[in-house]
Motif scaffolding. Structure first.
Motif, PDB file in Angstrom:
ATOM      1  N   ASP A   1      11.916   1.550   6.094  1.00  0.00           N
ATOM      2  CA  ASP A   1      12.778   2.518   6.779  1.00  0.00           C
ATOM      3  C   ASP A   1      12.169   3.904   6.899  1.00  0.00           C
ATOM      4  N   THR A   2      11.255   4.250   6.015  1.00  0.00           N
ATOM      5  CA  THR A   2      10.577   5.544   6.102  1.00  0.00           C
ATOM      6  C   THR A   2       9.080   5.314   6.002  1.00  0.00           C
ATOM      7  N   ILE A   3       8.309   6.243   6.524  1.00  0.00           N
ATOM      8  CA  ILE A   3       6.865   6.063   6.623  1.00  0.00           C
ATOM      9  C   ILE A   3       6.185   6.534   5.346  1.00  0.00           C
ATOM     10  N   ASP A   4       5.335   5.679   4.787  1.00  0.00           N
ATOM     11  CA  ASP A   4       4.545   6.015   3.598  1.00  0.00           C
ATOM     12  C   ASP A   4       5.421   6.594   2.489  1.00  0.00           C
ATOM     13  N   PRO A   5       6.391   5.807   2.001  1.00  0.00           N
ATOM     14  CA  PRO A   5       7.351   6.343   1.037  1.00  0.00           C
ATOM     15  C   PRO A   5       6.755   6.753  -0.306  1.00  0.00           C
ATOM     16  N   LEU A   6       5.552   6.286  -0.628  1.00  0.00           N
ATOM     17  CA  LEU A   6       4.936   6.636  -1.913  1.00  0.00           C
ATOM     18  C   LEU A   6       4.137   7.937  -1.853  1.00  0.00           C
ATOM     19  N   ALA A   7       3.976   8.509  -0.660  1.00  0.00           N
ATOM     20  CA  ALA A   7       3.206   9.746  -0.527  1.00  0.00           C
ATOM     21  C   ALA A   7       3.817  10.849  -1.376  1.00  0.00           C
ATOM     22  N   GLY A   8       2.956  11.618  -2.011  1.00  0.00           N
ATOM     23  CA  GLY A   8       3.423  12.714  -2.847  1.00  0.00           C
ATOM     24  C   GLY A   8       3.644  12.325  -4.291  1.00  0.00           C
ATOM     25  N   SER A   9       3.638  11.008  -4.560  1.00  0.00           N
ATOM     26  CA  SER A   9       3.700  10.569  -5.954  1.00  0.00           C
ATOM     27  C   SER A   9       2.410  11.003  -6.644  1.00  0.00           C
ATOM     28  N   TYR A  10       2.543  11.740  -7.727  1.00  0.00           N
ATOM     29  CA  TYR A  10       1.345  12.214  -8.418  1.00  0.00           C
ATOM     30  C   TYR A  10       0.462  11.040  -8.841  1.00  0.00           C
ATOM     31  N   TYR A  11       1.104   9.957  -9.279  1.00  0.00           N
ATOM     32  CA  TYR A  11       0.368   8.768  -9.716  1.00  0.00           C
ATOM     33  C   TYR A  11      -0.333   8.106  -8.529  1.00  0.00           C
ATOM     34  N   VAL A  12       0.385   7.863  -7.443  1.00  0.00           N
ATOM     35  CA  VAL A  12      -0.190   7.169  -6.289  1.00  0.00           C
ATOM     36  C   VAL A  12      -1.289   8.002  -5.635  1.00  0.00           C
ATOM     37  N   GLU A  13      -1.086   9.306  -5.531  1.00  0.00           N
ATOM     38  CA  GLU A  13      -2.126  10.146  -4.938  1.00  0.00           C
ATOM     39  C   GLU A  13      -3.359  10.189  -5.831  1.00  0.00           C
ATOM     40  N   ASN A  14      -3.156  10.184  -7.141  1.00  0.00           N
ATOM     41  CA  ASN A  14      -4.285  10.132  -8.066  1.00  0.00           C
ATOM     42  C   ASN A  14      -5.034   8.808  -7.928  1.00  0.00           C
ATOM     43  N   LEU A  15      -4.291   7.701  -7.813  1.00  0.00           N
ATOM     44  CA  LEU A  15      -4.918   6.395  -7.606  1.00  0.00           C
ATOM     45  C   LEU A  15      -5.676   6.354  -6.283  1.00  0.00           C
ATOM     46  N   THR A  16      -5.051   6.878  -5.239  1.00  0.00           N
ATOM     47  CA  THR A  16      -5.695   6.883  -3.919  1.00  0.00           C
ATOM     48  C   THR A  16      -7.010   7.646  -3.970  1.00  0.00           C
ATOM     49  N   ASP A  17      -6.972   8.832  -4.571  1.00  0.00           N
ATOM     50  CA  ASP A  17      -8.197   9.631  -4.700  1.00  0.00           C
ATOM     51  C   ASP A  17      -9.240   8.891  -5.539  1.00  0.00           C
ATOM     52  N   GLY A  18      -8.792   8.245  -6.610  1.00  0.00           N
ATOM     53  CA  GLY A  18      -9.719   7.552  -7.503  1.00  0.00           C
ATOM     54  C   GLY A  18     -10.404   6.375  -6.833  1.00  0.00           C
ATOM     55  N   ILE A  19      -9.630   5.576  -6.083  1.00  0.00           N
ATOM     56  CA  ILE A  19     -10.219   4.435  -5.384  1.00  0.00           C
ATOM     57  C   ILE A  19     -11.199   4.923  -4.322  1.00  0.00           C
ATOM     58  N   GLU A  20     -10.816   5.973  -3.603  1.00  0.00           N
ATOM     59  CA  GLU A  20     -11.706   6.528  -2.584  1.00  0.00           C
ATOM     60  C   GLU A  20     -13.014   7.006  -3.213  1.00  0.00           C
ATOM     61  N   GLU A  21     -12.922   7.736  -4.321  1.00  0.00           N
ATOM     62  CA  GLU A  21     -14.119   8.244  -4.988  1.00  0.00           C
ATOM     63  C   GLU A  21     -15.016   7.104  -5.459  1.00  0.00           C
ATOM     64  N   ASP A  22     -14.411   6.103  -6.100  1.00  0.00           N
ATOM     65  CA  ASP A  22     -15.193   4.963  -6.599  1.00  0.00           C
ATOM     66  C   ASP A  22     -15.843   4.197  -5.446  1.00  0.00           C
ATOM     67  N   ALA A  23     -15.088   3.982  -4.368  1.00  0.00           N
ATOM     68  CA  ALA A  23     -15.611   3.218  -3.232  1.00  0.00           C
ATOM     69  C   ALA A  23     -16.754   3.952  -2.545  1.00  0.00           C
ATOM     70  N   PHE A  24     -16.641   5.261  -2.400  1.00  0.00           N
ATOM     71  CA  PHE A  24     -17.730   6.025  -1.789  1.00  0.00           C
ATOM     72  C   PHE A  24     -18.982   5.996  -2.678  1.00  0.00           C
ATOM     73  N   GLU A  25     -18.801   6.014  -4.004  1.00  0.00           N
ATOM     74  CA  GLU A  25     -19.951   5.916  -4.900  1.00  0.00           C
ATOM     75  C   GLU A  25     -20.665   4.578  -4.717  1.00  0.00           C
ATOM     76  N   ILE A  26     -19.885   3.495  -4.550  1.00  0.00           N
ATOM     77  CA  ILE A  26     -20.482   2.177  -4.312  1.00  0.00           C
ATOM     78  C   ILE A  26     -21.236   2.175  -2.980  1.00  0.00           C
ATOM     79  N   LEU A  27     -20.655   2.778  -1.949  1.00  0.00           N
ATOM     80  CA  LEU A  27     -21.311   2.830  -0.645  1.00  0.00           C
ATOM     81  C   LEU A  27     -22.609   3.641  -0.703  1.00  0.00           C
ATOM     82  N   GLU A  28     -22.620   4.676  -1.518  1.00  0.00           N
ATOM     83  CA  GLU A  28     -23.856   5.447  -1.681  1.00  0.00           C
ATOM     84  C   GLU A  28     -24.953   4.580  -2.294  1.00  0.00           C
TER      85      GLU A  28
END
Length: 558
Positions: A400-427
């Motif tokens: 019913d709403t778009i991206d309802p988990l946005a702004g969750s400190y936990y979810v945003e931390n996880l999102t940043d963490g996965i992005e950081e780890d994935a970019f390190e693997i790509l490097e």
């Protein structure tokens, strides 16, 4: 972004809480585990998340709005408020007639898209009468030998109204040609054909091993498909770059993202090297991810992947078309998470995984049947799996709403963490010469195998709880009906193929295959010639054999 002084105050308050309210309770009663980590990444999960865990978070740069860069919150402005995800149920029974029956059943039950599974011989480019096919015809999906089988599969199903996904890779060009030929026979304008061809050979070298040709000619086939489809079937997704099987092989969430996007980078570069303009073919790229049990990690994974792809397409390839930067993806719930023990538990697992996919903004979704750890799903299991999606869509409020988990400190931390780890693997992949070289050297495969080994050890040691397997077991399992393949189907399919060969114009087949061979030897796009071959009822193996003879077969390590 928070004011630095305010962040300091938040940190102080958290430290006070940890040593006081929280710490005193833990000292007195303890916690249920010594440590908490994410499902696959092993990232330590803190008891509480605050703005201090995302101190550099910038709403406009890191999130933005749906339908706008960096697409963290979704590739479309209305997302599921405007249109629900496509509800695809993977199906492919032993014969073309049975598959047609199952497809019509799914449409009647409210499925909004079809997903086609092929048997092993078809996936390897062999006909049902080949010695290599014995015992496997129709076992893991539908047997497709000629256009005649496609005509049966899609009898009464209008291709201008239904979106079809085909899980086929090494012989993808042949099955795509059959789909186009089928549309032509129905009188459907090619620009109205909708669907997806998996066509992801890189992940076959990584995880599934269902390859035919060496990497270089395989990439040539893929770029030929990109070029042909950009002009002829612009609404069709030319590839589904698959992290699903990478995750099934045992990868972490971050590895799934990194290796999938790494494959995507390889395909984009190959197409550019072949002379294609990135903004002509990139909007037709799509992705395919897995959904496992950890709802928050999985939703964060999807959000991180979207943001990463937008960055990659802009910074690496200078894409200008916004659609070139939008990561559109299909999700399937995790087959490797299904258990043969207490299979009713699989309904619950699939429900949570589907929720994670929807919260993460998927464009289409397949929910596994509860019995898929044992056999092809029964009609009842397929209906329950589809109803899971429909309840999620219409009763849960998750859409019913778009991206309802946005702004969750936990979810945003996880999102940043996965992005950081994935970019390190790509490097690291870049340092090894790119995905193709990293796969050839087996480095990618070893990374996944190491994780899979450790996960299995955790299960066997009881460190990782699998309900019904290493905890909460029961002595007896209830009996249930399983889908079975009639052993006579194999002989029937061979007789059907023999009849088609006897009735077709053999000279037309020979001419089409000769034209295909000439195109394969040069630089001409092979797809029009494959379409001509299948329209004259050339078989999957006849077409594949021409390419085998011209391109050779891939032998790992050679």
């Amino acid at each position: 972004m928070y004011d630095p002084e305010e962040l300091d105050a938040i940190r102080d308050a958290k430290e006070s809480w940890e040593s006081g309210t929280y710490g005193e309770t833990v000292d007195r009663f303890g916690e249920r585990k010594e440590s908490f980590t994410t499902d696959t990444g092993g990232q330590e999960v803190d008891p509480l998340y605050t703005p201090a865990d995302i101190p550099d978070h910038d709403y406009r740069e890191d999130l933005g709005n749906p339908g706008e860069e960096p697409y963290t919150r979704g590739v479309y402005s209305t997302m599921h408020r405007g249109r629900l995800w496509t509800m695809r149920q993977y199906a492919g029974m032993g014969t073309a007639a049975e598959t047609n029956e199952r497809f019509n059943y799914l449409i009647d039950q409210g499925s909004s898209g079809l997903s086609m599974a092929f048997d092993l011989p078809t996936q390897m480019g062999y006909d049902s009468d080949a010695a290599m096919a014995e015992g496997e015809v129709g076992r893991s999906g539908v047997a497709i030998d000629t256009l005649d089988d496609f005509e049966t599969v899609f009898d009464g199903i209008p291709l201008d109204e239904v979106s079809t996904s085909m899980t086929i890779n090494a012989p993808a060009a042949v099955l795509l040609a059959m789909y186009i030929a089928m549309g032509d026979k129905q009188g459907v304008p090619r620009e109205q054909l909708r669907g997806t061809i998996q066509n992801d050979i890189m992940k076959e070298y990584i995880a599934r091993n269902l390859y035919i040709y060496p990497p270089e000619p395989s990439m040539r086939l893929i770029t030929d498909i990109f070029e042909f489809c950009a002009g002829e079937i612009p609404s069709f997704n030319t590839i589904s770059i698959s992290g699903y099987h990478i995750r099934e092989a045992g990868s972490t969430a971050a590895q799934e993202v990194a290796f999938t996007l790494g494959d995507g980078i390889e395909y984009v570069q190959a197409a550019i090297d072949a002379g294609l303009d990135v903004d002509e073919f990139a909007p037709q790229l799509s992705f395919f991810f897995n959904a496992h049990n950890n709802i928050f990690e999985e939703a964060a994974k999807f959000r991180a992947a979207r943001r990463m792809w937008a960055t990659i397409m802009e910074e690496r390839f200078d894409a200008q078309n916004p659609k070139s930067k939008q990561l559109k993806f299909h999700t399937q719930t995790g087959g490797s998470t299904l258990t043969a023990q207490q299979i009713e538990n699989n309904v619950v697992r699939v429900s949570y995984q589907a929720l994670a996919a929807v919260l993460g903004g998927t464009q289409s979704l397949h929910t596994n049947g509860k019995d898929e750890a044992l056999a092809l799903p029964t009609e009842q299991s397929v209906r329950t799996a589809l109803r899971t999606q429909q309840i999620l869509a219409h009763e849960s409020g998750a859409a019913d709403t778009i991206d309802p988990l946005a702004g969750s400190y936990y979810v945003e931390n996880l999102t940043d963490g996965i992005e950081e780890d994935a970019f390190e693997i790509l490097e690291e992949v870049d340092r090894r010469g790119g995905m193709l070289e990293a796969v050839k050297s087996q480095w990618v495969q070893r990374q996944i195998q190491d994780v899979a080994f450790e996960r299995q050890r955790e299960i066997e040691d009881g460190e990782r709880v699998i309900v019904g397997v290493n905890k909460f077991e029961v002595d007896e399992e209830p009996e249930m009906d399983l889908e079975e393949v009639d052993p006579e189907q194999e002989q029937n399919q061979r007789e059907r193929l023999e009849a088609v060969k006897a009735d077709r114009d053999s000279d037309a087949v020979d001419d089409a295959l000769a034209s295909l061979r000439e195109a394969a030897q040069g630089s001409e796009n092979v797809i029009p010639h494959i379409i001509d071959a299948v329209k004259s009822y050339g078989t999957v193996q006849e077409v594949s054999d021409v390419l085998r003879e011209e391109y050779g077969e891939y032998k790992p390590g050679r």
